[in-house]
Design a protein around this motif. Structure first.
Motif, short mmCIF file in Angstrom:
data_model
loop_
_atom_site.label_atom_id
_atom_site.label_comp_id
_atom_site.label_asym_id
_atom_site.label_seq_id
_atom_site.Cartn_x
_atom_site.Cartn_y
_atom_site.Cartn_z
N ARG A 69 0.84 -1.20 0.00
CA ARG A 69 0.00 0.00 0.00
C ARG A 69 0.87 1.25 0.00
N CYS A 70 0.46 2.23 -0.79
CA CYS A 70 1.22 3.48 -0.93
C CYS A 70 0.31 4.65 -0.61
N ASP A 71 0.63 5.41 0.45
CA ASP A 71 -0.12 6.60 0.85
C ASP A 71 0.77 7.82 0.70
N PRO A 72 0.62 8.60 -0.38
CA PRO A 72 1.47 9.78 -0.57
C PRO A 72 0.97 10.97 0.26
N LEU A 73 1.81 11.45 1.16
CA LEU A 73 1.52 12.66 1.93
C LEU A 73 2.05 13.85 1.14
N THR A 74 1.19 14.84 0.90
CA THR A 74 1.59 16.00 0.10
C THR A 74 1.41 17.27 0.91
N VAL A 75 2.38 18.19 0.78
CA VAL A 75 2.34 19.48 1.46
C VAL A 75 2.76 20.55 0.46
N THR A 76 1.92 21.56 0.27
CA THR A 76 2.25 22.64 -0.66
C THR A 76 2.12 23.99 0.03
N ASP A 77 2.83 24.97 -0.50
CA ASP A 77 2.67 26.36 -0.08
C ASP A 77 1.57 26.98 -0.94
N ALA A 78 0.53 27.53 -0.29
CA ALA A 78 -0.64 28.01 -1.03
C ALA A 78 -0.32 29.19 -1.93
N PHE A 79 0.64 30.02 -1.55
CA PHE A 79 0.94 31.22 -2.35
C PHE A 79 1.74 30.87 -3.60
N SER A 80 2.82 30.16 -3.43
CA SER A 80 3.74 29.89 -4.54
C SER A 80 3.47 28.58 -5.27
N ARG A 81 2.58 27.73 -4.73
CA ARG A 81 2.31 26.38 -5.25
C ARG A 81 3.52 25.46 -5.07
N TYR A 82 4.50 25.88 -4.31
CA TYR A 82 5.71 25.09 -4.12
C TYR A 82 5.37 23.79 -3.40
N LEU A 83 5.79 22.68 -3.95
CA LEU A 83 5.53 21.37 -3.36
C LEU A 83 6.61 21.09 -2.32
N LEU A 84 6.26 21.36 -1.07
CA LEU A 84 7.23 21.26 0.03
C LEU A 84 7.58 19.81 0.34
N GLY A 85 6.60 18.96 0.32
CA GLY A 85 6.85 17.57 0.70
C GLY A 85 5.99 16.61 -0.09
N LEU A 86 6.56 15.48 -0.46
CA LEU A 86 5.85 14.41 -1.14
C LEU A 86 6.50 13.10 -0.72
N ARG A 87 5.92 12.48 0.31
CA ARG A 87 6.51 11.29 0.88
C ARG A 87 5.47 10.20 1.05
#
Length: 399
Positions: free
Chosen positions: A162-180
């Motif tokens: 099973r693969c659960d991708p956790l995603t975190v982005t900055d709302a202003f810049s759309r920068y993808l801070l984390g993808l684990r």
């Protein structure tokens, strides 16, 4: 000598005695006792038939209600319920009406009353609804004003893992801070977020949906994870259930992620994580974004000026607030009674302030958690803070 109060029965007996003596006409007696002539004759007739017992109060309810369900139909309703013990009134009526369409079956509410009267159903336990908290989303005008967090829908890699991708982005810049790839539990998510805080600093708020481990149905919508964020001075924003468009920027990224990195899963979680790392690099450094004027997120993102600290201080409360520490049972002692707050706040301190209406507001950091009633001492929990619902536009009026 004190005055004696006369009961209704005493009045009736005195009236009957005067009536039986026959010294005065019925009209005069009824006027003296403040009753109608019809009532006077009824009392006299009942006394002559049954004595004092005839003057007792009698039920005015009809012996048989004109709209009562016929006994034969009641029997069939009960038999149907016993055949289908988990079916409700509407379903029972549906099959009964199919069996006997010409019968005058009662309404669903009447069937519910019949089942309850026969001990064949119990009222549902009503869930105590949380007090609503309107909390508009904070304005996003710079990097780190808001981070968006979510789990991309899980899938399995080629080896069945099973693969659960956790995603975190900055709302202003759309920068993808984390993808684990992370298990969707506090113990796994917490260290990943701590690493992001260490690398990029603290955001002003974190926006999430309403599922664990980010939010709960408990007091303030808090979990152990989000309670720690609140203690760090990070605001908590939750979208309305079933309203993913309220986190539209993040959901748009999920659509791109699914199409480019998840449609054909890798053979193993390690290979899938490598694919995610490549996607994150391309998304941040190479891919033009229309919302950014066809430029890349890296050109807009800068780390937060709010540094991460390993030590998190206790929340600060005002001088007009009492402070209590939540016990291992999730309760605090307040005004001689134990009040349940939240298991997510075990070991934490909460502030208690009296409102203008006299009720007691309990908060953790900046999050209202429960309201203690000033008269009953019972606590009503607050729900998670959410933006106000959009009011429907008024329909145009005809000229």
């Amino acid at each position: 000598m004190p005055w004696k109060e006369l009961s209704v029965m005493d009045e009736k007996l005195m009236f009957v005695a005067d009536c039986l003596r026959g010294e005065e006409p019925m009209t005069v007696l009824c006027e003296r006792y403040g009753i109608s002539r019809e009532t006077g004759y009824v009392w006299k007739r009942r006394y002559e038939a049954d004595g004092v017992a005839g003057l007792q109060e009698r039920s005015r309810a009809p012996h048989r209600h004109g709209l009562a369900t016929p006994a034969a139909l009641v029997v069939r309703i009960i038999e149907a319920r016993r055949r289908k013990p988990y079916w409700g009134p509407k379903k029972l009526l549906a099959i009964l009406a199919a069996e006997a369409p010409s019968a005058a079956w009662p309404s669903a509410s009447t069937v519910a009353d019949i089942l309850r009267r026969e001990g064949l159903s119990e009222p549902r336990r009503r869930r105590r609804r949380a007090l609503s908290v309107e909390q508009p989303f904070a304005a996003v005008a710079a990097a780190n004003d808001a981070w968006c967090i979510d789990f991309k829908g899980w899938f399995r890699t080629g080896d069945g893992k099973r693969c659960d991708p956790l995603t975190v982005t900055d709302a202003f810049s759309r920068y993808l801070l984390g993808l684990r790839i992370v298990a969707p539990v506090t113990e796994a998510v917490a260290p990943v977020m701590e690493r992001l805080f260490r690398d990029y600093g603290l955001p002003k708020v974190i926006r999430s949906d309403n599922g664990p481990p980010f939010a709960s149905t408990g007091a303030g919508g808090l979990t152990r994870l989000s309670a720690r964020w609140a203690k760090m001075g990070i605001g908590l924003e939750r979208i309305h259930p079933g309203q993913p468009q309220q986190n539209g920027r993040h959901e748009r990224m999920h659509g791109t992620l699914k199409a480019e990195a998840c449609v054909r899963p890798a053979a193993t979680p390690a290979e899938q994580q490598s694919r995610f790392d490549g996607f994150r690099h391309e998304f941040n450094d190479e891919r033009p974004h229309e919302a950014l004027g066809q430029r890349q997120p890296r050109q807009f993102y800068v780390p937060s000026p709010r540094p991460y600290s390993e030590r998190v201080d206790e929340p600060c409360y005002g001088s007009d607030e009492a402070v209590r520490r939540v016990r291992s049972s999730g309760e605090i002692k307040w005004r001689g009674s134990m009040v349940f707050i939240s298991e997510a706040l075990i070991g934490e301190t909460v502030g208690i302030r009296e409102r203008e209406d006299g009720h007691w507001l309990v908060r953790f950091a900046e999050v209202p958690v429960v309201l203690v009633d000033r008269t009953t001492g019972k606590a009503a929990r607050f729900g998670a803070g959410r933006p106000p619902r959009a009011k429907p536009a008024h329909e145009p009026q005809p000229d």
